[in-house]
Design an enzyme around this catalytic site. Sequence first.
Site, mmCIF file in Angstrom:
data_model
loop_
_atom_site.group_PDB
_atom_site.id
_atom_site.type_symbol
_atom_site.label_atom_id
_atom_site.label_comp_id
_atom_site.label_asym_id
_atom_site.label_seq_id
_atom_site.Cartn_x
_atom_site.Cartn_y
_atom_site.Cartn_z
ATOM 1 N N ARG A 50 0.851 -1.196 0.000
ATOM 2 C CA ARG A 50 0.000 0.000 0.000
ATOM 3 C C ARG A 50 0.887 1.246 0.000
ATOM 4 N NH1 ARG A 50 -3.723 -2.481 4.863
ATOM 5 N NH2 ARG A 50 -4.765 -4.087 3.629
ATOM 6 N N ASP A 52 2.410 4.948 -0.376
ATOM 7 C CA ASP A 52 1.875 6.233 0.066
ATOM 8 C C ASP A 52 1.680 7.195 -1.092
ATOM 9 O OD1 ASP A 52 1.940 5.384 2.705
ATOM 10 O OD2 ASP A 52 3.922 6.227 3.085
ATOM 11 N N TYR A 110 13.110 -1.808 -2.814
ATOM 12 C CA TYR A 110 12.770 -0.390 -2.948
ATOM 13 C C TYR A 110 14.022 0.388 -3.349
ATOM 14 C CZ TYR A 110 8.194 -0.720 -0.610
ATOM 15 O OH TYR A 110 6.899 -1.020 -0.284
ATOM 16 N N ARG A 197 11.606 5.316 3.836
ATOM 17 C CA ARG A 197 11.786 6.771 3.819
ATOM 18 C C ARG A 197 12.513 7.268 5.068
ATOM 19 N NH1 ARG A 197 5.894 8.835 2.760
ATOM 20 N NH2 ARG A 197 6.877 10.856 3.193
#
Length: 258
Positions: A50, A52, A110, A197
């Site tokens: 999910r 952002d 990522y 992040r």
Amino acid sequence: MKRVKLIVSYDGTNYCGWQIQPNGVTIEEMLNRHLSDLLQEPIKVIGASRTDSGVHALGNVAVFDTNARMPADKISYAMNTRLPSDIRIIDSAEVATDFHPRKCHTVKTYEYCIYNRRFPDPTKRLYSYFTYYKLDVEAMRKAASYLVGTHDFKSLSTWKEEVPDTVRTIYSIDITKEDHLIRIRIRGNGFLYNMVRIIAGTLMQAGQGVIQPQDMKRILEAKDRGAAGPTARPEGLTLVSIEYPDEKQQEALIFQEK
């Protein structure tokens, strides 16, 4: 009834993330709308990650169930004629009916991109985070080395009540620099909310000399979000891929069912 797996690529700039919400258009909403229209039945996808608002993806994964007779591998072609140009289905295939994208062992990759020079480049603004502070890439690499392995990443995530277990395994962190672009590529078995992040924000602090590389050990041991650096902005983050090591076993199940 069959279950179809999609590999979805998207530019997250104009979307309020993956998950349906009342305050803006999301990737999940667009997929549900266009799949329902294409297959002439109500469709609700289940996403693996999910992402952002503002976060991009090259290989997010979603599944849905359908009674439609259209072959699974043709759905990607049909959907790409309907979806907006910033969302594309890279692949569609039938999977076992019990395959769930969030309940299988996965390897997620990522990438966080940082554009590091005196002035920003407007052509890079949607896909990288700009900072004019000079970053020491070698210091960032040393700091990142403390994160590889199995650790409690509570300090490097935004706490969510529904996710009490904050232990995750990072398989590798590779940091490269080409011209002014720094890429942080992270592979792991799963990531907590905002984890990548926050890692990127903390590694940038190491690159600026705000913290020393060895401080990463202290940050992990603190198990306190306040011990780590800031949450880096979303536009620099891309979900590169989600791999399912047991996928061949799942494919074998399809043939058994048939």
